[in-house]
Design a protein around this motif. Structure first.
Motif, PDB file in Angstrom:
ATOM      1  N   GLN A  52       0.823  -1.194   0.000  1.00 24.69           N
ATOM      2  CA  GLN A  52       0.000   0.000   0.000  1.00 24.69           C
ATOM      3  C   GLN A  52       0.862   1.249   0.000  1.00 24.69           C
ATOM      4  O   GLN A  52       0.582   2.224  -0.704  1.00 24.69           O
ATOM      5  N   GLN A  53       1.951   1.236   0.774  1.00 19.55           N
ATOM      6  CA  GLN A  53       2.821   2.399   0.854  1.00 19.55           C
ATOM      7  C   GLN A  53       3.570   2.624  -0.451  1.00 19.55           C
ATOM      8  O   GLN A  53       4.014   3.731  -0.742  1.00 19.55           O
ATOM      9  N   GLU A  54       3.735   1.566  -1.269  1.00 16.40           N
ATOM     10  CA  GLU A  54       4.455   1.702  -2.529  1.00 16.40           C
ATOM     11  C   GLU A  54       3.726   2.606  -3.505  1.00 16.40           C
ATOM     12  O   GLU A  54       4.294   3.062  -4.495  1.00 16.40           O
ATOM     13  N   THR A  55       2.439   2.842  -3.270  1.00 15.20           N
ATOM     14  CA  THR A  55       1.695   3.730  -4.148  1.00 15.20           C
ATOM     15  C   THR A  55       2.032   5.194  -3.874  1.00 15.20           C
ATOM     16  O   THR A  55       1.753   6.064  -4.697  1.00 15.20           O
ATOM     17  N   GLU A  56       2.608   5.478  -2.702  1.00 19.34           N
ATOM     18  CA  GLU A  56       2.967   6.843  -2.351  1.00 19.34           C
ATOM     19  C   GLU A  56       4.289   7.218  -3.022  1.00 19.34           C
ATOM     20  O   GLU A  56       5.252   6.479  -2.977  1.00 19.34           O
ATOM     21  N   MET A  57       4.315   8.388  -3.652  1.00 16.81           N
ATOM     22  CA  MET A  57       5.514   8.842  -4.352  1.00 16.81           C
ATOM     23  C   MET A  57       6.018  10.141  -3.733  1.00 16.81           C
ATOM     24  O   MET A  57       5.237  10.980  -3.295  1.00 16.81           O
ATOM     25  N   SER A 114      -0.040  -9.573  -7.113  1.00 14.78           N
ATOM     26  CA  SER A 114      -0.694  -8.352  -6.636  1.00 14.78           C
ATOM     27  C   SER A 114      -0.344  -7.188  -7.542  1.00 14.78           C
ATOM     28  O   SER A 114       0.749  -7.128  -8.116  1.00 14.78           O
ATOM     29  N   PHE A 115      -1.281  -6.256  -7.654  1.00 12.53           N
ATOM     30  CA  PHE A 115      -1.088  -5.059  -8.479  1.00 12.53           C
ATOM     31  C   PHE A 115      -1.066  -3.840  -7.581  1.00 12.53           C
ATOM     32  O   PHE A 115      -1.993  -3.623  -6.791  1.00 12.53           O
ATOM     33  N   VAL A 116      -0.010  -3.034  -7.678  1.00 17.98           N
ATOM     34  CA  VAL A 116       0.124  -1.823  -6.882  1.00 17.98           C
ATOM     35  C   VAL A 116      -0.216  -0.602  -7.718  1.00 17.98           C
ATOM     36  O   VAL A 116      -1.083   0.192  -7.371  1.00 17.98           O
ATOM     37  N   SER A 117       0.482  -0.452  -8.837  1.00 18.37           N
ATOM     38  CA  SER A 117       0.234   0.663  -9.745  1.00 18.37           C
ATOM     39  C   SER A 117       0.902   0.347 -11.082  1.00 18.37           C
ATOM     40  O   SER A 117       1.740  -0.554 -11.172  1.00 18.37           O
TER      41      SER A 117
END
Length: 286
Positions: free
Chosen positions: A70-75, A128-131
């Motif tokens: 979930q945190q990997e979506t944060e840039m 799983s798909f993150v972005s």
């Protein structure tokens, strides 16, 4: 007749009293339910406010993999700069090999370790798909890594320097694997593999640095490749610091491994700044 009316009146009055009692009971239950909900909410909010920042690590242990995805979506600027530096390092390596038609000065053993790192870390690409950005970068790193191995061990194999690339990578592979079973957030297959990739990446550059020290020097473009690769990890340290203060996210495994990896580059960074940027060839002490 009078007695019947009296009985009927008493019956109606009794029913009304019963309804009133029922209504009162329901009202009391409703009030008790509202009071319970309010006190529970206040208690939970109080505990959240009272909880210290460092307890965020313990709170995410069981669901660490899910939260990390979930945190990997944060840039942020540090992560983006680190990713671009990493991508630049890979492109410099491929351009160097393809343009010179040679893989001289490049450690094939380090490239094998990086291929293992990307493979074990990016297996979640199929689960799983993150972005779109995340998936794209994973595909690029995997493709480039195995493409580099193909160029080194097949297409331009005669130019590969086996003699100087003599570091025993089992001394890195086995301890990293053992450590991933000892110090890990959650004992699941995917989490152990991800942790293993973190430990192995921290030391994967050692065969390359060892090879440069044995040959005594490195080509300029190889030096640029190593500097970009080292900068990627240094920028990610800033990314973790930023995420700690903005997202309350802290992963000691990643941070410690990243610090170890950056320390390995320190000597090289110094030589790169004092020599390569001044137009001199880079050499490492034996």
């Amino acid at each position: 007749m009078l007695s019947r009316m009296t009985s009927k009146s008493l019956y109606i009055k009794a029913n009304e009293e019963k309804e009133i009692e029922t209504t009162d009971d329901a009202s009391e239950e409703a009030i008790e339910l509202v009071i319970w909900f309010y006190t529970s909410t206040v208690s939970i909010n109080y505990e959240k406010k009272r909880r210290p920042r460092h307890s965020a690590v313990a709170a995410t242990v069981l669901s660490h993999g899910a939260r990390r995805r979930q945190q990997e979506t944060e840039m942020n600027i540090f992560r983006l700069s680190g990713d671009l530096s990493h991508l630049l390092a890979i492109l410099l390596l491929l351009v160097k090999i393809w343009k010179t038609r040679s893989c001289a000065g490049i450690s094939g053993k380090s490239q094998i370790l990086f291929a293992i790192v990307y493979t074990t870390r990016y297996l979640d690409l199929f689960t799983s798909f993150v972005s779109v950005y995340n998936s794209f970068m994973k595909v690029v790193f995997l493709t480039a890594s195995y493409g580099t191995l193909y160029l080194m061990f097949f297409k331009f194999k005669p130019t590969y320097d086996h003699n100087h690339d003599s570091f025993r990578i089992l001394y890195l592979i086995i301890p990293s694997l053992v450590l991933s079973f000892i110090i890990v957030h959650v004992y699941t297959v995917m989490e152990i593999l991800w942790t293993y990739s973190i430990y192995l990446e921290a030391v994967a550059i050692m065969p390359q640095l060892f090879m440069v020290s044995r040959t005594g020097e490195a080509e300029t473009i190889t030096s640029h490749y190593l500097f970009a690769l080292g900068s990627y990890r240094a920028l990610y340290i800033l990314n973790w610091i930023y995420r700690y203060y903005t997202e309350d996210f802290l992963d000691m495994i990643v941070i410690i491994a990243g610090i170890v990896q950056t320390i390995l580059y320190c000597d090289f960074f110094y030589l790169y700044i004092t020599k390569v940027l001044k137009g001199k060839r880079l050499s490492l002490p034996v």
